[in-house]
Design an enzyme around this catalytic site. Structure first.
Site, mmCIF file in Angstrom:
data_model
loop_
_atom_site.group_PDB
_atom_site.id
_atom_site.type_symbol
_atom_site.label_atom_id
_atom_site.label_comp_id
_atom_site.label_asym_id
_atom_site.label_seq_id
_atom_site.Cartn_x
_atom_site.Cartn_y
_atom_site.Cartn_z
ATOM 1 N N ASP A 100 65.316 -25.805 -0.371
ATOM 2 C CA ASP A 100 65.107 -26.928 0.534
ATOM 3 C C ASP A 100 66.491 -27.385 1.020
ATOM 4 O O ASP A 100 67.054 -26.774 1.936
ATOM 5 C CB ASP A 100 64.346 -28.004 -0.272
ATOM 6 N N GLU A 129 63.863 -18.231 -7.177
ATOM 7 C CA GLU A 129 63.469 -19.613 -6.868
ATOM 8 C C GLU A 129 62.132 -19.650 -6.137
ATOM 9 O O GLU A 129 61.762 -18.685 -5.463
ATOM 10 C CB GLU A 129 64.541 -20.272 -5.982
ATOM 11 N N ASP A 130 61.436 -20.770 -6.270
ATOM 12 C CA ASP A 130 60.197 -20.972 -5.524
ATOM 13 C C ASP A 130 60.505 -21.330 -4.075
ATOM 14 O O ASP A 130 59.897 -20.804 -3.145
ATOM 15 C CB ASP A 130 59.333 -22.062 -6.180
ATOM 16 N N ARG A 168 50.447 -26.556 -9.437
ATOM 17 C CA ARG A 168 51.277 -25.346 -9.547
ATOM 18 C C ARG A 168 50.409 -24.104 -9.688
ATOM 19 O O ARG A 168 50.818 -23.001 -9.368
ATOM 20 C CB ARG A 168 52.167 -25.402 -10.801
ATOM 21 N N PHE A 220 56.237 -30.818 2.972
ATOM 22 C CA PHE A 220 56.071 -30.715 1.530
ATOM 23 C C PHE A 220 54.894 -29.801 1.208
ATOM 24 O O PHE A 220 53.772 -30.052 1.649
ATOM 25 C CB PHE A 220 55.850 -32.106 0.933
HETATM 26 P P1 IMP Z 1 66.730 -28.241 -3.162
HETATM 27 O O1 IMP Z 1 67.737 -28.489 -4.248
HETATM 28 O O2 IMP Z 1 66.639 -29.418 -2.223
HETATM 29 O O3 IMP Z 1 66.937 -26.960 -2.415
HETATM 30 O O4 IMP Z 1 65.312 -28.237 -3.820
HETATM 31 C C1 IMP Z 1 64.957 -27.318 -4.687
HETATM 32 C C2 IMP Z 1 63.778 -27.705 -5.559
HETATM 33 O O5 IMP Z 1 63.005 -28.817 -5.077
HETATM 34 C C3 IMP Z 1 62.836 -26.531 -5.548
HETATM 35 O O6 IMP Z 1 63.188 -25.593 -6.511
HETATM 36 C C4 IMP Z 1 61.496 -27.195 -5.816
HETATM 37 O O7 IMP Z 1 61.291 -27.283 -7.203
HETATM 38 C C5 IMP Z 1 61.625 -28.569 -5.205
HETATM 39 N N1 IMP Z 1 60.999 -28.602 -3.859
HETATM 40 C C6 IMP Z 1 61.616 -28.529 -2.657
HETATM 41 N N2 IMP Z 1 60.723 -28.584 -1.635
HETATM 42 C C7 IMP Z 1 59.509 -28.679 -2.229
HETATM 43 C C8 IMP Z 1 58.157 -28.746 -1.694
HETATM 44 O O8 IMP Z 1 57.900 -28.715 -0.478
HETATM 45 N N3 IMP Z 1 57.172 -28.827 -2.627
HETATM 46 C C9 IMP Z 1 57.399 -28.850 -3.964
HETATM 47 N N4 IMP Z 1 58.633 -28.780 -4.497
HETATM 48 C C10 IMP Z 1 59.678 -28.704 -3.642
HETATM 49 MG MG MG Z 2 62.356 -24.850 -8.085
#
Ligand code: IMP
Ligand code: MG
Length: 179
Positions: free
Chosen positions: A106, A102-103, A169, A156
């Site tokens: 969050d 994963e990138d 990206r 963010f």
């Molecule tokens: P989660 O499900 O809330 O953990 O979010 C996961 C996805 O939201 C990540 O795989 C990202 O693609 C996107 N995401 C979360 N935070 C950021 C950010 O700060 N910048 C850009 N994309 C984000």
């Molecule tokens: Mg992602």
């Protein structure tokens, strides 16, 4: 067209910091799995495409790469918590060591969704998670990655695969907008 400009970004991690962290993570993964254990990387599109490819180049065991696509953000800057599976096509994984790449984690909703589905329907030999960035403070689930590059504040960020409304990206560093 995007309404925010690359020139207004503050740098959080430079290209050099990003590269050395990727190498450091790959070294740990090489140590943990060894040279002979095969590994299936599951790249979560689109965000982890850049990190996953860079990471894979430093891995020394036999590696397979699979690509899945989920969506939780849309064009918003806050997570909806509502994860959509856009393409979860995967081969048979029952006898495989699987590493989800994963990138960023969050809220953890995406990762919880993915690990639940993978465990339930694919029953891999082992399942671990590596994320480049870890927004630990934003967590709404009990998910923790097995490996992460940097822990960051709840802001963010863009670049190195992470987008702002589909753009940025391709930046080789991680940046953020101050306001
Ligand atoms: P989660 O499900 O809330 O953990 O979010 C996961 C996805 O939201 C990540 O795989 C990202 O693609 C996107 N995401 C979360 N935070 C950021 C950010 O700060 N910048 C850009 N994309 C984000
Ligand atoms: Mg992602």
């Amino acid at each position: 067209m995007q309404d925010r400009k690359v020139e207004d970004l503050k740098i959080l991690f430079t290209q050099a910091q990003v590269s050395s962290k990727v190498k450091e993570l790959a070294d740990k993964i090489n140590d943990d799995y060894g040279l002979k254990e095969e590994l299936v990387l599951i790249c979560v599109l689109k965000g982890s495409s850049v990190f996953c490819c860079d990471l894979s180049k430093h891995l020394k065991m036999p590696v397979q790469m699979e690509f899945i696509r989920v969506s939780s953000y849309g064009n918003n800057k806050t997570s909806s918590g509502n994860v959509q599976a856009l393409d979860l096509t995967l081969p048979h994984l029952e006898d495989k060591n699987v590493l989800i790449v994963e990138d960023i984690i969050d809220t953890g909703c995406t990762m919880k969704f993915l690990t639940d589905i993978l465990c339930r329907t694919h029953k891999p030999k082992s399942l671990k998670v590596v994320t480049f960035l870890n927004k630990k403070m934003a967590r709404k689930t009990d998910i923790e990655p097995d490996y992460y590059g940097f822990e960051i504040d709840d802001k963010f960020v863009v670049g190195y695969g992470l987008d702002y409304e589909g753009y940025m990206r391709n930046l080789p560093y991680i940046g953020y907008f101050e306001n």
